[in-house]
Enzyme design. Structure first.
Site, PDB file in Angstrom:
ATOM      1  N   ASP A   1      11.172  31.118 -38.994  1.00 38.58           N
ATOM      2  CA  ASP A   1      10.794  32.283 -38.193  1.00 38.58           C
ATOM      3  C   ASP A   1       9.974  31.876 -36.970  1.00 38.58           C
ATOM      4  O   ASP A   1       8.987  31.149 -37.083  1.00 38.58           O
ATOM      5  CB  ASP A   1       9.976  33.246 -39.066  1.00 38.58           C
ATOM      6  CG  ASP A   1       9.404  34.404 -38.278  1.00 38.58           C
ATOM      7  OD1 ASP A   1      10.179  35.282 -37.856  1.00 38.58           O
ATOM      8  OD2 ASP A   1       8.166  34.434 -38.062  1.00 38.58           O
TER       9      ASP A   1
ATOM     10  N   ASN B   1       6.897  45.157 -37.549  1.00 42.06           N
ATOM     11  CA  ASN B   1       5.800  46.110 -37.431  1.00 42.06           C
ATOM     12  C   ASN B   1       6.289  47.512 -37.057  1.00 42.06           C
ATOM     13  O   ASN B   1       5.688  48.200 -36.228  1.00 42.06           O
ATOM     14  CB  ASN B   1       4.791  45.625 -36.380  1.00 42.06           C
ATOM     15  CG  ASN B   1       4.265  44.237 -36.687  1.00 42.06           C
ATOM     16  OD1 ASN B   1       3.637  44.022 -37.720  1.00 42.06           O
ATOM     17  ND2 ASN B   1       4.541  43.287 -35.804  1.00 42.06           N
TER      18      ASN B   1
ATOM     19  N   GLY C   1       2.864  30.303 -43.119  1.00 43.06           N
ATOM     20  CA  GLY C   1       2.663  29.767 -41.785  1.00 43.06           C
ATOM     21  C   GLY C   1       1.836  28.511 -41.688  1.00 43.06           C
ATOM     22  O   GLY C   1       1.475  28.105 -40.582  1.00 43.06           O
TER      23      GLY C   1
ATOM     24  N   HIS D   1       9.492  42.691 -31.561  1.00 44.01           N
ATOM     25  CA  HIS D   1       8.249  42.279 -32.202  1.00 44.01           C
ATOM     26  C   HIS D   1       7.302  43.437 -32.525  1.00 44.01           C
ATOM     27  O   HIS D   1       6.747  43.504 -33.605  1.00 44.01           O
ATOM     28  CB  HIS D   1       7.542  41.265 -31.293  1.00 44.01           C
ATOM     29  CG  HIS D   1       6.683  40.302 -32.029  1.00 44.01           C
ATOM     30  ND1 HIS D   1       6.333  39.075 -31.524  1.00 44.01           N
ATOM     31  CD2 HIS D   1       6.084  40.369 -33.236  1.00 44.01           C
ATOM     32  CE1 HIS D   1       5.563  38.426 -32.378  1.00 44.01           C
ATOM     33  NE2 HIS D   1       5.394  39.197 -33.429  1.00 44.01           N
TER      34      HIS D   1
ATOM     35  N   TYR E   1       4.742  32.469 -29.664  1.00 41.98           N
ATOM     36  CA  TYR E   1       3.994  31.535 -30.511  1.00 41.98           C
ATOM     37  C   TYR E   1       3.642  30.267 -29.734  1.00 41.98           C
ATOM     38  O   TYR E   1       4.519  29.580 -29.214  1.00 41.98           O
ATOM     39  CB  TYR E   1       4.787  31.179 -31.766  1.00 41.98           C
ATOM     40  CG  TYR E   1       4.920  32.318 -32.766  1.00 41.98           C
ATOM     41  CD1 TYR E   1       4.130  33.468 -32.662  1.00 41.98           C
ATOM     42  CD2 TYR E   1       5.824  32.248 -33.815  1.00 41.98           C
ATOM     43  CE1 TYR E   1       4.251  34.500 -33.575  1.00 41.98           C
ATOM     44  CE2 TYR E   1       5.947  33.274 -34.730  1.00 41.98           C
ATOM     45  CZ  TYR E   1       5.164  34.408 -34.605  1.00 41.98           C
ATOM     46  OH  TYR E   1       5.285  35.438 -35.511  1.00 41.98           O
TER      47      TYR E   1
END
Length: 323
Positions: A56, A163, A287, A132, A61
């Protein structure tokens, strides 16, 4: 353990997802280094070692460097591309000297974001692209048109969201001829509003919850995979410093360790297994860039918590009895 809806799209998709947010160094404009590349190789190998084949990303990022360094790994090891599922996200724009941070679902921005991600990832296609965060100014017909364009071109195979509430997903889905396959939400043993709003119907405890009612139900009815970001609670229950933690957090960490010891497993596996015990078939996103911690998550897919253990962890983390 509940089945995972994503397996209807990708039959061999792993139950865990490796989140690449920590790859590429700092969140600044410094360049990607050999150390960053080595770190990416090591993290990816640790994920593959425990059976993870789902990776992902998001365009933001480490300001694009997570995708960039991952693309360098794929360039050096092209055989990996056929072995993995590649997911990324777009729509968050950082603030600058002129404008504030914002969300952007305009067709031009979505289209350019996909092109940029493909270039950084050194890939001809993205398996799943997520929007996102919801954009209040989104022209939904325009959004549907650009998603259809990207799918028809082969640049994106499937689309999802992140979200978003069930109602928001339903609105976008009504304009598309293909299904939205996933919704990524913050869910963990320390982020409980997705559960609390459900059990506290017709009770004062429901006040103040941020989770949109009906989201889990919509995703279940429409086979939308729920992915959980923040699933390890930043290590809160698996080794983090608890000197400033609440009593409920301390008690939960102790209980997690107890269940890990009883099952000859790791605290990370217990925390993830708790999420995966839910019948929604939640797919946790991990993560960490620490290979040992990544490997510690591996037992989560084998660990089956009892109903009593699941509730004990839930109520302990809540810090108060159920209504």
């Amino acid at each position: 353990m509940a089945a995972s809806p994503i397996n209807q799209v990708f039959p061999k998709a792993s139950r865990l997802v490796y989140g690449c947010m920590g790859l590429g160094g700092n969140w600044d404009n410094s360049p990607v280094t050999q150390d960053h590349l080595n770190q990416a190789h090591t993290a990816i190998d640790a994920a593959l070692e425990i059976g993870i084949n789902y990776f992902d990303h998001a365009d933001i990022y480490t300001i694009g460097k997570a995708e960039q360094v991952f693309g360098q790994v794929l360039a050096q090891r092209p055989e990996l591309r056929e072995q993995i599922i590649l997911q990324t996200k777009a729509a968050i724009r950082f603030g600058d000297e002129q404008w504030c941070g914002r969300y952007d679902w305009s067709a031009d921005y979505i289209r350019q974001s996909v092109e940029d991600s493909l270039r950084r990832l050194q890939s001809e296609t993205i398996d799943v692209m997520m929007l996102h965060r919801p954009d209040p100014l989104a022209e939904m017909d325009e959004v549907a048109a650009v998603l259809s364009e990207l799918k028809d071109s082969g640049k994106v195979q499937h689309f999802g969201v992140s979200n978003m509430s069930g109602a928001q997903i339903a609105h976008l889905q009504s304009l598309l001829s293909f299904p939205l396959v996933a919704n990524q939400l913050e869910m963990s043993l320390s982020k409980l509003d997705w559960l609390d709003h459900n059990i506290a119907v017709n009770d004062e405890q429901v006040k103040g919850h941020s989770f949109a009612p009906g989201t889990l139900e919509y995703c279940a009815m429409n086979k939308v995979q729920i992915q959980a970001w923040g699933s390890l609670s930043r290590g809160l229950f698996s080794g983090a410093d608890l000197s400033n933690a609440s009593q409920a957090q301390r008690d939960t960490a102790q209980l997690v360790r107890q269940y890990a010891d009883q099952n000859s497993s790791s605290p990370e596996a217990v925390v993830l297994a708790w999420l995966m015990r839910h019948p929604a078939g939640i797919q946790p996103v991990i993560g960490s860039v620490n290979p040992d911690r990544i490997r510690a998550c591996g037992d989560a897919t084998k660990l089956q918590l009892s109903r009593e253990q699941w509730y004990q962890l839930y109520v302990t983390s809540r810090g108060k009895a159920l209504p």
